[in-house]
Design an enzyme around this catalytic site. Structure first.
Site, PDB file in Angstrom:
ATOM      1  N   ASP A  25       9.254   5.620  -0.146  1.00 46.11           N
ATOM      2  CA  ASP A  25       9.142   6.125   1.239  1.00 46.11           C
ATOM      3  C   ASP A  25       9.291   4.995   2.270  1.00 46.11           C
ATOM      4  O   ASP A  25       9.018   5.185   3.452  1.00 46.11           O
ATOM      5  CB  ASP A  25       7.818   6.870   1.440  1.00 46.11           C
ATOM      6  N   HIS A  85       7.654   2.094   2.386  1.00 50.77           N
ATOM      7  CA  HIS A  85       6.456   1.320   2.750  1.00 50.77           C
ATOM      8  C   HIS A  85       6.511  -0.113   2.209  1.00 50.77           C
ATOM      9  O   HIS A  85       7.178  -0.377   1.211  1.00 50.77           O
ATOM     10  CB  HIS A  85       5.174   2.029   2.294  1.00 50.77           C
ATOM     11  N   GLU A 110       1.974   3.066   4.818  1.00 50.10           N
ATOM     12  CA  GLU A 110       2.746   4.290   4.671  1.00 50.10           C
ATOM     13  C   GLU A 110       3.464   4.624   5.985  1.00 50.10           C
ATOM     14  O   GLU A 110       3.111   4.078   7.044  1.00 50.10           O
ATOM     15  CB  GLU A 110       1.807   5.439   4.278  1.00 50.10           C
TER      16      GLU A 110
HETATM   17  P1  PGA Z   1       7.125  -0.312  -7.532  1.00 52.00           P
HETATM   18  O1  PGA Z   1       6.321  -0.025  -6.184  1.00 52.00           O
HETATM   19  O2  PGA Z   1       7.361  -1.772  -7.574  1.00 52.00           O
HETATM   20  O3  PGA Z   1       6.241   0.154  -8.645  1.00 52.00           O
HETATM   21  O4  PGA Z   1       8.400   0.468  -7.454  1.00 52.00           O
HETATM   22  C1  PGA Z   1       6.715  -0.668  -5.021  1.00 52.00           C
HETATM   23  C2  PGA Z   1       5.824  -0.251  -3.873  1.00 52.00           C
HETATM   24  O5  PGA Z   1       5.311   0.873  -3.860  1.00 52.00           O
HETATM   25  O6  PGA Z   1       5.653  -1.064  -2.947  1.00 52.00           O
END
Ligand code: PGA
Length: 274
Positions: free
Chosen positions: A136, A138, A143
């Site tokens: 998304d 973030h 968020e």
């Molecule tokens: P991920 O998560 O490395 O497990 O893809 C990244 C994040 O949510 O910042």
């Protein structure tokens, strides 16, 4: 933003680890900002290898992690403190008391967050912050809709993030609803950022982060305001970037510069290229 595109996540992770190792060698008492999740795993593996095989020395390094789930004890297998122990700290010679991860079980989060920020300042600020991107958009747990000036605080996780992380907890209903996270403003104060993203599921977020408008709806896009961000992506995550050819030209010029081939660039003395 400097954009480095590598054929796969492994090559990209090696590249990222090289930036971290170069800093540690240049400034042994540097302050690293660390991330969790699947993205930095290859980078940590490579740093462990460099420690074991090349003597990369973490003994004077200080670290600050971006975030932690609220409600999880530091020994919980899914806590980010545990993640760091298992994937990096237990395998290098970093001093445990120099490693900082927010406390997901703090009794007073407002005070804890303020103290976390103060400790970063007291240590001289973060020299290099490693970052992943959520699907998304973030960074850390900031968020969509998070203030771009935000500081370390409690944050409610978005449903997309809960879905993304359910695999680690054995179901969405087991994922904590809140996290304590550095703010976007905190991250923007680090001296340099390494932004990593691998895989096709990150392509849209990478496109919006690098080439979209700066917006609180994609908090990673705030990095466009930072003076020194290096984005390291694999082919799959970079596939929606429109200006890929230009990024490759910049990297080629950077390689010539680092090799000291200044005449090929039409310049007479060393200077940086963006
Ligand atoms: P991920 O998560 O490395 O497990 O893809 C990244 C994040 O949510 O910042």
């Amino acid at each position: 933003m400097r954009v480095i595109i590598q054929p796969d996540a492994e090559a990209a992770s090696r590249r990222a680890a090289r930036f971290v190792a170069d800093l540690i060698r240049k400034k042994p008492n540097c302050v690293l900002g660390l991330a969790t999740g699947s993205t930095p795993l290859g980078t940590y593996r490579e740093l462990v290898r460099m420690h074991k095989e090349e003597g990369l020395d973490f003994s004077c390094v200080t670290t600050f992690n971006l975030d932690e789930y609220v409600g999880l004890a530091s020994v919980h297998p899914q806590s980010y403190r545990q993640f760091m122990q298992v994937n990096l700290f237990d395998h290098v010679n970093v001093v445990l008391t120099n490693t900082n991860v927010p406390d997901g079980r703090a009794l007073d989060f407002e005070t804890h967050c303020r103290q976390y920020e103060q400790k970063i300042k007291d240590c001289g600020g973060i020299d290099l912050q490693i970052l992943g991107i959520g699907s998304d958009g973030h960074i850390a747990f900031n968020e969509p809709g998070s203030s771009l000036g935000s500081r370390t605080r409690l944050k409610t996780l978005a449903s997309e993030t809960i879905r993304d992380n359910a695999r680690f907890f054995g179901g969405e209903d087991k994922v904590p609803r809140l996290a304590v996270t550095m703010g976007v403003g905190t991250i923007l104060e680090s001296r340099r950022c390494l932004l990593l993203a691998f895989g096709p599921h990150k392509a849209a977020a990478v496109r919006e982060t690098v080439e979209g408008p700066v917006t609180a709806q994609v908090t990673a896009s705030a990095l466009q305001l930072h003076r020194e961000v290096i984005g390291i992506f694999d082919e799959a995550a970079a596939r929606l970037l429109v200006r890929r050819d230009y990024y490759a030209d910049v990297e080629q010029a950077q390689s010539l510069l680092e090799a000291g081939q200044l005449r090929q660039l039409g310049i007479a003395s060393q200077s940086g290229i963006k």
